[in-house]
Design a protein around this motif. Structure first.
Motif, PDB file in Angstrom:
ATOM      1  N   LEU A  35       0.835  -1.197   0.000  1.00  0.00           N
ATOM      2  CA  LEU A  35       0.000   0.000   0.000  1.00  0.00           C
ATOM      3  C   LEU A  35       0.875   1.255   0.000  1.00  0.00           C
ATOM      4  N   GLY A  36       1.952   1.215   0.753  1.00  0.00           N
ATOM      5  CA  GLY A  36       2.876   2.348   0.786  1.00  0.00           C
ATOM      6  C   GLY A  36       3.470   2.638  -0.578  1.00  0.00           C
ATOM      7  N   LYS A  37       3.844   1.589  -1.317  1.00  0.00           N
ATOM      8  CA  LYS A  37       4.393   1.769  -2.671  1.00  0.00           C
ATOM      9  C   LYS A  37       3.349   2.379  -3.606  1.00  0.00           C
ATOM     10  N   LEU A  38       2.107   1.916  -3.490  1.00  0.00           N
ATOM     11  CA  LEU A  38       1.040   2.464  -4.331  1.00  0.00           C
ATOM     12  C   LEU A  38       0.783   3.932  -3.987  1.00  0.00           C
ATOM     13  N   GLU A  39       0.812   4.255  -2.705  1.00  0.00           N
ATOM     14  CA  GLU A  39       0.630   5.651  -2.303  1.00  0.00           C
ATOM     15  C   GLU A  39       1.790   6.521  -2.780  1.00  0.00           C
ATOM     16  N   ASP A  40       3.009   5.968  -2.770  1.00  0.00           N
ATOM     17  CA  ASP A  40       4.156   6.704  -3.297  1.00  0.00           C
ATOM     18  C   ASP A  40       3.946   7.027  -4.779  1.00  0.00           C
ATOM     19  N   LEU A  41       3.435   6.062  -5.534  1.00  0.00           N
ATOM     20  CA  LEU A  41       3.162   6.295  -6.961  1.00  0.00           C
ATOM     21  C   LEU A  41       2.106   7.376  -7.148  1.00  0.00           C
ATOM     22  N   GLU A  42       1.063   7.330  -6.344  1.00  0.00           N
ATOM     23  CA  GLU A  42       0.021   8.352  -6.442  1.00  0.00           C
ATOM     24  C   GLU A  42       0.586   9.742  -6.163  1.00  0.00           C
ATOM     25  N   GLU A  43       1.455   9.840  -5.168  1.00  0.00           N
ATOM     26  CA  GLU A  43       2.081  11.129  -4.867  1.00  0.00           C
ATOM     27  C   GLU A  43       2.962  11.582  -6.020  1.00  0.00           C
ATOM     28  N   GLN A  44       3.669  10.637  -6.621  1.00  0.00           N
ATOM     29  CA  GLN A  44       4.587  10.959  -7.706  1.00  0.00           C
ATOM     30  C   GLN A  44       3.842  11.490  -8.933  1.00  0.00           C
ATOM     31  N   ILE A  45       2.720  10.864  -9.283  1.00  0.00           N
ATOM     32  CA  ILE A  45       2.007  11.298 -10.486  1.00  0.00           C
ATOM     33  C   ILE A  45       0.964  12.366 -10.193  1.00  0.00           C
ATOM     34  N   GLY A  46       0.605  12.540  -8.922  1.00  0.00           N
ATOM     35  CA  GLY A  46      -0.333  13.580  -8.546  1.00  0.00           C
ATOM     36  C   GLY A  46      -1.787  13.249  -8.813  1.00  0.00           C
ATOM     37  N   CYS A  47      -2.100  11.978  -8.922  1.00  0.00           N
ATOM     38  CA  CYS A  47      -3.461  11.558  -9.249  1.00  0.00           C
ATOM     39  C   CYS A  47      -3.679  10.156  -8.675  1.00  0.00           C
ATOM     40  N   PRO A  48      -4.875   9.858  -8.145  1.00  0.00           N
ATOM     41  CA  PRO A  48      -5.129   8.503  -7.659  1.00  0.00           C
ATOM     42  C   PRO A  48      -4.980   7.471  -8.786  1.00  0.00           C
ATOM     43  N   LEU A  49      -4.413   6.318  -8.483  1.00  0.00           N
ATOM     44  CA  LEU A  49      -4.166   5.295  -9.505  1.00  0.00           C
ATOM     45  C   LEU A  49      -5.451   4.782 -10.138  1.00  0.00           C
ATOM     46  N   ASP A  50      -6.530   4.661  -9.371  1.00  0.00           N
ATOM     47  CA  ASP A  50      -7.773   4.186  -9.960  1.00  0.00           C
ATOM     48  C   ASP A  50      -8.313   5.186 -10.985  1.00  0.00           C
ATOM     49  N   ILE A  51      -8.093   6.464 -10.747  1.00  0.00           N
ATOM     50  CA  ILE A  51      -8.515   7.488 -11.708  1.00  0.00           C
ATOM     51  C   ILE A  51      -7.665   7.385 -12.968  1.00  0.00           C
ATOM     52  N   LEU A  52      -6.367   7.186 -12.804  1.00  0.00           N
ATOM     53  CA  LEU A  52      -5.481   7.038 -13.956  1.00  0.00           C
ATOM     54  C   LEU A  52      -5.908   5.871 -14.834  1.00  0.00           C
ATOM     55  N   LEU A  94      -1.868  14.921 -15.102  1.00  0.00           N
ATOM     56  CA  LEU A  94      -2.635  14.079 -14.195  1.00  0.00           C
ATOM     57  C   LEU A  94      -2.948  14.803 -12.894  1.00  0.00           C
ATOM     58  N   LYS A  95      -2.035  15.640 -12.437  1.00  0.00           N
ATOM     59  CA  LYS A  95      -2.244  16.369 -11.190  1.00  0.00           C
ATOM     60  C   LYS A  95      -3.391  17.367 -11.302  1.00  0.00           C
ATOM     61  N   ASP A  96      -3.835  17.669 -12.509  1.00  0.00           N
ATOM     62  CA  ASP A  96      -4.919  18.628 -12.721  1.00  0.00           C
ATOM     63  C   ASP A  96      -6.280  17.967 -12.860  1.00  0.00           C
ATOM     64  N   TYR A  97      -6.392  16.730 -12.389  1.00  0.00           N
ATOM     65  CA  TYR A  97      -7.680  16.037 -12.388  1.00  0.00           C
ATOM     66  C   TYR A  97      -8.697  16.882 -11.619  1.00  0.00           C
ATOM     67  N   LYS A  98      -9.842  17.066 -12.180  1.00  0.00           N
ATOM     68  CA  LYS A  98     -10.938  17.893 -11.667  1.00  0.00           C
ATOM     69  C   LYS A  98     -10.642  19.389 -11.732  1.00  0.00           C
ATOM     70  N   LYS A  99      -9.557  19.765 -12.375  1.00  0.00           N
ATOM     71  CA  LYS A  99      -9.281  21.181 -12.629  1.00  0.00           C
ATOM     72  C   LYS A  99      -9.416  21.453 -14.122  1.00  0.00           C
ATOM     73  N   THR A 100      -8.749  20.606 -14.933  1.00  0.00           N
ATOM     74  CA  THR A 100      -8.823  20.796 -16.388  1.00  0.00           C
ATOM     75  C   THR A 100      -9.370  19.580 -17.117  1.00  0.00           C
ATOM     76  N   TRP A 101      -9.500  18.444 -16.418  1.00  0.00           N
ATOM     77  CA  TRP A 101     -10.068  17.255 -17.056  1.00  0.00           C
ATOM     78  C   TRP A 101     -10.843  16.436 -16.034  1.00  0.00           C
ATOM     79  N   TRP A 102     -11.829  15.681 -16.548  1.00  0.00           N
ATOM     80  CA  TRP A 102     -12.744  14.906 -15.713  1.00  0.00           C
ATOM     81  C   TRP A 102     -13.026  13.568 -16.367  1.00  0.00           C
ATOM     82  N   LEU A 103     -13.584  12.641 -15.587  1.00  0.00           N
ATOM     83  CA  LEU A 103     -13.968  11.352 -16.132  1.00  0.00           C
ATOM     84  C   LEU A 103     -15.378  11.384 -16.719  1.00  0.00           C
TER      85      LEU A 103
END
Length: 109
Positions: A35-52, A94-103
């Motif tokens: 879980l820590g590794k997955l959270e590190d990835l989310e921090e790195q890309i600036g977007c939740p992995l499930d959203i990506l 990716l960090k601009d999710y819900k700012k410039t792009w949406w699902l």
């Protein structure tokens, strides 16, 4: 994005393994580390992995002037190394999710 894991605890797991190579981690420790590794990835890309994953699979809506959203469905537009979606003439970070792009077109997600 709020972390569920503590980076210090993750560092302690690594330190224990380095001190005692025969140490066998419990399932809970392994789950925590994963879980820590997955959270590190989310921090790195600036977007939740499930959203990506959903963005790559289903496409995203974006607009530059907030009038006419456009749906992008091309997985080939994703550049892994730069953590961005490239749309003809536009870069969606990716960090601009819900700012410039949406699902969803209605911007609810």
């Amino acid at each position: 994005m709020k972390r569920l894991t503590d980076k210090k605890a993750l560092a302690n797991f690594k330190a224990i393994k380095n001190i005692n190579p025969n140490y066998v981690a419990s399932n809970e420790e392994l789950i925590y580390a994963k879980l820590g590794k997955l959270e590190d990835l989310e921090e790195q890309i600036g977007c939740p992995l499930d959203i990506l994953v959903r963005a790559l699979k289903d496409g995203v809506y974006y607009n530059e002037n907030f009038d006419n959203p456009v749906l992008v469905l091309n997985e080939d537009n994703f550049e892994e190394n730069n953590f961005r979606l490239i749309v003809i003439g536009t870069t969606l970070y990716l960090k601009d999710y819900k700012k410039t792009w949406w699902l969803r077109e209605d911007k609810s997600e």
